[in-house]
Scaffold this motif. Sequence first.
Motif, PDB file in Angstrom:
ATOM      1  N   MET A  92       0.836  -1.201   0.000  1.00 49.65           N
ATOM      2  CA  MET A  92       0.000   0.000   0.000  1.00 49.65           C
ATOM      3  C   MET A  92       0.872   1.252   0.000  1.00 49.65           C
ATOM      4  SD  MET A  92      -2.769   1.248   2.867  1.00 49.65           S
ATOM      5  CE  MET A  92      -3.494   2.884   2.771  1.00 49.65           C
ATOM      6  N   THR A  93       0.580   2.185  -0.869  1.00 49.18           N
ATOM      7  CA  THR A  93       1.280   3.465  -0.924  1.00 49.18           C
ATOM      8  C   THR A  93       0.610   4.452   0.021  1.00 49.18           C
ATOM      9  OG1 THR A  93       1.849   3.091  -3.241  1.00 49.18           O
ATOM     10  CG2 THR A  93       1.997   5.360  -2.428  1.00 49.18           C
ATOM     11  N   ASP A  94       1.405   5.206   0.768  1.00 51.38           N
ATOM     12  CA  ASP A  94       0.841   6.190   1.690  1.00 51.38           C
ATOM     13  C   ASP A  94       0.179   7.339   0.936  1.00 51.38           C
ATOM     14  OD1 ASP A  94       1.793   4.714   3.785  1.00 51.38           O
ATOM     15  OD2 ASP A  94       3.445   6.076   4.276  1.00 51.38           O
ATOM     16  N   THR A  95      -0.822   7.921   1.563  1.00 49.91           N
ATOM     17  CA  THR A  95      -1.432   9.164   1.079  1.00 49.91           C
ATOM     18  C   THR A  95      -0.715  10.325   1.751  1.00 49.91           C
ATOM     19  OG1 THR A  95      -3.574   8.056   0.910  1.00 49.91           O
ATOM     20  CG2 THR A  95      -3.587  10.473   0.918  1.00 49.91           C
ATOM     21  N   LEU A  96      -0.284  11.313   0.971  1.00 47.55           N
ATOM     22  CA  LEU A  96       0.400  12.490   1.514  1.00 47.55           C
ATOM     23  C   LEU A  96      -0.468  13.724   1.290  1.00 47.55           C
ATOM     24  CD1 LEU A  96       4.095  11.971   0.317  1.00 47.55           C
ATOM     25  CD2 LEU A  96       3.090  11.398   2.530  1.00 47.55           C
ATOM     26  N   ILE A  97      -0.729  14.437   2.357  1.00 46.97           N
ATOM     27  CA  ILE A  97      -1.477  15.692   2.270  1.00 46.97           C
ATOM     28  C   ILE A  97      -0.585  16.802   2.794  1.00 46.97           C
ATOM     29  CG2 ILE A  97      -3.569  16.933   2.884  1.00 46.97           C
ATOM     30  CD1 ILE A  97      -4.163  14.364   1.370  1.00 46.97           C
ATOM     31  N   ASP A  98      -0.133  17.680   1.906  1.00 46.52           N
ATOM     32  CA  ASP A  98       0.634  18.859   2.303  1.00 46.52           C
ATOM     33  C   ASP A  98      -0.317  20.033   2.472  1.00 46.52           C
ATOM     34  OD1 ASP A  98       3.005  17.442   2.125  1.00 46.52           O
ATOM     35  OD2 ASP A  98       3.434  18.095   0.074  1.00 46.52           O
ATOM     36  N   LEU A  99      -0.067  20.832   3.498  1.00 40.66           N
ATOM     37  CA  LEU A  99      -0.846  22.044   3.762  1.00 40.66           C
ATOM     38  C   LEU A  99       0.097  23.230   3.725  1.00 40.66           C
ATOM     39  CD1 LEU A  99      -2.486  20.727   7.074  1.00 40.66           C
ATOM     40  CD2 LEU A  99      -3.470  20.521   4.800  1.00 40.66           C
ATOM     41  N   ILE A 100      -0.287  24.298   3.044  1.00 45.04           N
ATOM     42  CA  ILE A 100       0.482  25.530   3.124  1.00 45.04           C
ATOM     43  C   ILE A 100      -0.459  26.669   3.474  1.00 45.04           C
ATOM     44  CG2 ILE A 100       0.374  25.956   0.604  1.00 45.04           C
ATOM     45  CD1 ILE A 100       3.172  27.344   0.952  1.00 45.04           C
ATOM     46  N   ARG A 101      -0.085  27.428   4.500  1.00 44.08           N
ATOM     47  CA  ARG A 101      -0.850  28.624   4.837  1.00 44.08           C
ATOM     48  C   ARG A 101      -0.531  29.699   3.814  1.00 44.08           C
ATOM     49  NH1 ARG A 101      -0.106  32.813   9.957  1.00 44.08           N
ATOM     50  NH2 ARG A 101      -2.016  34.015   9.540  1.00 44.08           N
ATOM     51  N   HIS A 102      -1.503  30.534   3.505  1.00 34.92           N
ATOM     52  CA  HIS A 102      -1.260  31.668   2.610  1.00 34.92           C
ATOM     53  C   HIS A 102      -0.152  32.559   3.165  1.00 34.92           C
ATOM     54  CE1 HIS A 102      -3.191  34.427   5.428  1.00 34.92           C
ATOM     55  NE2 HIS A 102      -4.117  33.488   5.602  1.00 34.92           N
ATOM     56  N   GLY A 103       0.456  33.350   2.295  1.00 32.20           N
ATOM     57  CA  GLY A 103       1.447  34.327   2.712  1.00 32.20           C
ATOM     58  C   GLY A 103       0.785  35.559   3.312  1.00 32.20           C
ATOM     59  N   GLU A 104       1.617  36.549   3.606  1.00 28.33           N
ATOM     60  CA  GLU A 104       1.113  37.787   4.231  1.00 28.33           C
ATOM     61  C   GLU A 104       0.141  38.512   3.295  1.00 28.33           C
ATOM     62  OE1 GLU A 104       3.574  41.209   6.249  1.00 28.33           O
ATOM     63  OE2 GLU A 104       3.290  41.640   4.113  1.00 28.33           O
ATOM     64  N   PRO A 105      -1.052  38.850   3.775  1.00 26.98           N
ATOM     65  CA  PRO A 105      -1.983  39.620   2.950  1.00 26.98           C
ATOM     66  C   PRO A 105      -1.703  41.126   3.032  1.00 26.98           C
ATOM     67  CG  PRO A 105      -3.129  38.182   4.520  1.00 26.98           C
ATOM     68  CD  PRO A 105      -1.716  38.314   4.963  1.00 26.98           C
ATOM     69  N   GLU A 106      -2.307  41.845   2.124  1.00 25.72           N
ATOM     70  CA  GLU A 106      -2.253  43.304   2.195  1.00 25.72           C
ATOM     71  C   GLU A 106      -3.031  43.780   3.428  1.00 25.72           C
ATOM     72  OE1 GLU A 106      -3.767  44.915  -1.429  1.00 25.72           O
ATOM     73  OE2 GLU A 106      -2.112  44.158  -2.648  1.00 25.72           O
TER      74      GLU A 106
ATOM     75  N   ASP B 182     -11.259  39.256   3.418  1.00 27.08           N
ATOM     76  CA  ASP B 182     -10.503  38.554   2.386  1.00 27.08           C
ATOM     77  C   ASP B 182      -9.607  39.494   1.602  1.00 27.08           C
ATOM     78  OD1 ASP B 182      -9.593  36.409   1.014  1.00 27.08           O
ATOM     79  OD2 ASP B 182     -11.380  36.099  -0.196  1.00 27.08           O
ATOM     80  N   ASP B 183      -8.514  39.913   2.219  1.00 29.24           N
ATOM     81  CA  ASP B 183      -7.532  40.749   1.538  1.00 29.24           C
ATOM     82  C   ASP B 183      -6.677  39.892   0.608  1.00 29.24           C
ATOM     83  OD1 ASP B 183      -8.242  43.104   2.975  1.00 29.24           O
ATOM     84  OD2 ASP B 183      -7.109  42.345   4.696  1.00 29.24           O
ATOM     85  N   PRO B 184      -6.254  40.441  -0.519  1.00 27.95           N
ATOM     86  CA  PRO B 184      -5.340  39.694  -1.398  1.00 27.95           C
ATOM     87  C   PRO B 184      -3.945  39.624  -0.790  1.00 27.95           C
ATOM     88  CG  PRO B 184      -5.648  41.919  -2.212  1.00 27.95           C
ATOM     89  CD  PRO B 184      -6.598  41.762  -1.062  1.00 27.95           C
ATOM     90  N   LEU B 185      -3.124  38.753  -1.314  1.00 31.02           N
ATOM     91  CA  LEU B 185      -1.741  38.665  -0.872  1.00 31.02           C
ATOM     92  C   LEU B 185      -0.980  39.944  -1.201  1.00 31.02           C
ATOM     93  CD1 LEU B 185      -0.746  35.071  -2.060  1.00 31.02           C
ATOM     94  CD2 LEU B 185      -1.210  35.801   0.281  1.00 31.02           C
ATOM     95  N   SER B 186      -0.099  40.323  -0.290  1.00 31.44           N
ATOM     96  CA  SER B 186       0.830  41.416  -0.576  1.00 31.44           C
ATOM     97  C   SER B 186       1.946  40.883  -1.476  1.00 31.44           C
ATOM     98  CB  SER B 186       1.425  41.946   0.728  1.00 31.44           C
ATOM     99  OG  SER B 186       2.248  40.953   1.327  1.00 31.44           O
ATOM    100  N   GLU B 187       2.773  41.780  -1.971  1.00 32.18           N
ATOM    101  CA  GLU B 187       3.927  41.354  -2.772  1.00 32.18           C
ATOM    102  C   GLU B 187       4.821  40.437  -1.945  1.00 32.18           C
ATOM    103  OE1 GLU B 187       7.697  43.370  -5.179  1.00 32.18           O
ATOM    104  OE2 GLU B 187       5.945  44.590  -4.666  1.00 32.18           O
ATOM    105  N   LEU B 188       5.008  40.778  -0.667  1.00 38.43           N
ATOM    106  CA  LEU B 188       5.790  39.928   0.221  1.00 38.43           C
ATOM    107  C   LEU B 188       5.138  38.560   0.368  1.00 38.43           C
ATOM    108  CD1 LEU B 188       8.025  39.368   2.302  1.00 38.43           C
ATOM    109  CD2 LEU B 188       6.567  40.475   4.031  1.00 38.43           C
ATOM    110  N   GLY B 189       3.801  38.534   0.495  1.00 38.28           N
ATOM    111  CA  GLY B 189       3.084  37.272   0.651  1.00 38.28           C
ATOM    112  C   GLY B 189       3.258  36.342  -0.539  1.00 38.28           C
ATOM    113  N   TRP B 190       3.203  36.905  -1.744  1.00 36.29           N
ATOM    114  CA  TRP B 190       3.451  36.088  -2.943  1.00 36.29           C
ATOM    115  C   TRP B 190       4.853  35.492  -2.889  1.00 36.29           C
ATOM    116  CZ3 TRP B 190       0.288  34.355  -6.663  1.00 36.29           C
ATOM    117  CH2 TRP B 190      -0.955  34.982  -6.832  1.00 36.29           C
ATOM    118  N   GLY B 191       5.825  36.319  -2.511  1.00 39.17           N
ATOM    119  CA  GLY B 191       7.212  35.845  -2.431  1.00 39.17           C
ATOM    120  C   GLY B 191       7.390  34.765  -1.380  1.00 39.17           C
ATOM    121  N   GLN B 192       6.716  34.910  -0.238  1.00 42.70           N
ATOM    122  CA  GLN B 192       6.813  33.898   0.819  1.00 42.70           C
ATOM    123  C   GLN B 192       6.344  32.533   0.321  1.00 42.70           C
ATOM    124  OE1 GLN B 192       4.327  35.985   3.617  1.00 42.70           O
ATOM    125  NE2 GLN B 192       6.060  36.611   4.892  1.00 42.70           N
TER     126      GLN B 192
END
Length: 198
Positions: A1-15, A26-36
Amino acid sequence: MTDTLIDLIRHGEPEGGQRYRGGGTDDPLSELGWGQMRDALGESAPWDRIISSPMIRCQHFATELAEQHGLPLAIEPAFREVGMGAWEGRSHAEVAESEPEAYAAFYRDPLGSRPAGAEPLDRFCARVAEAFDRLLETDAERHVLIVCHAGVSRAIAGHVLHMEPERWYGINIDYAGISRVRSGRFGPVVDFINRHRL
């Protein structure tokens, strides 16, 4: 049996700086947030598909990532952030100054001392856990990325670890923090929480 992998990533810094952003702000991501987020995931894309919260601070990045790597993308409403009621859109400092007793009570007892109009933590737990358990069934033996929020990441980790919801706030999830759940023969386990690079 192959394992199931679930990765979670929190959004970056919003504006808009540091403030309470639950399911109603619901603010959009800041430029820094996109980079993060780009820095956290790098150039690799080991997933079979991507699932995103419907909020734009998650969905816009998830859409870019899916298009960049030719991966299917699904929007999951149940992975929307927990609603913070009357504190939505307000800074932590503002709430601490204007409502010091309520602010302190919330951090002592986040289950029983919710802001006025906030989503009950047990209801939030139930909707996230139901969607996550369904995902483990539908995507068995696959590798999936969920683009979501600190609250959703805590709720999933807490669900897997059988933690009471009031204990979740002891889990720190940074902007663009990555966590992983692995599900195999003996059920799901948390591999890691809040890494800064996959």
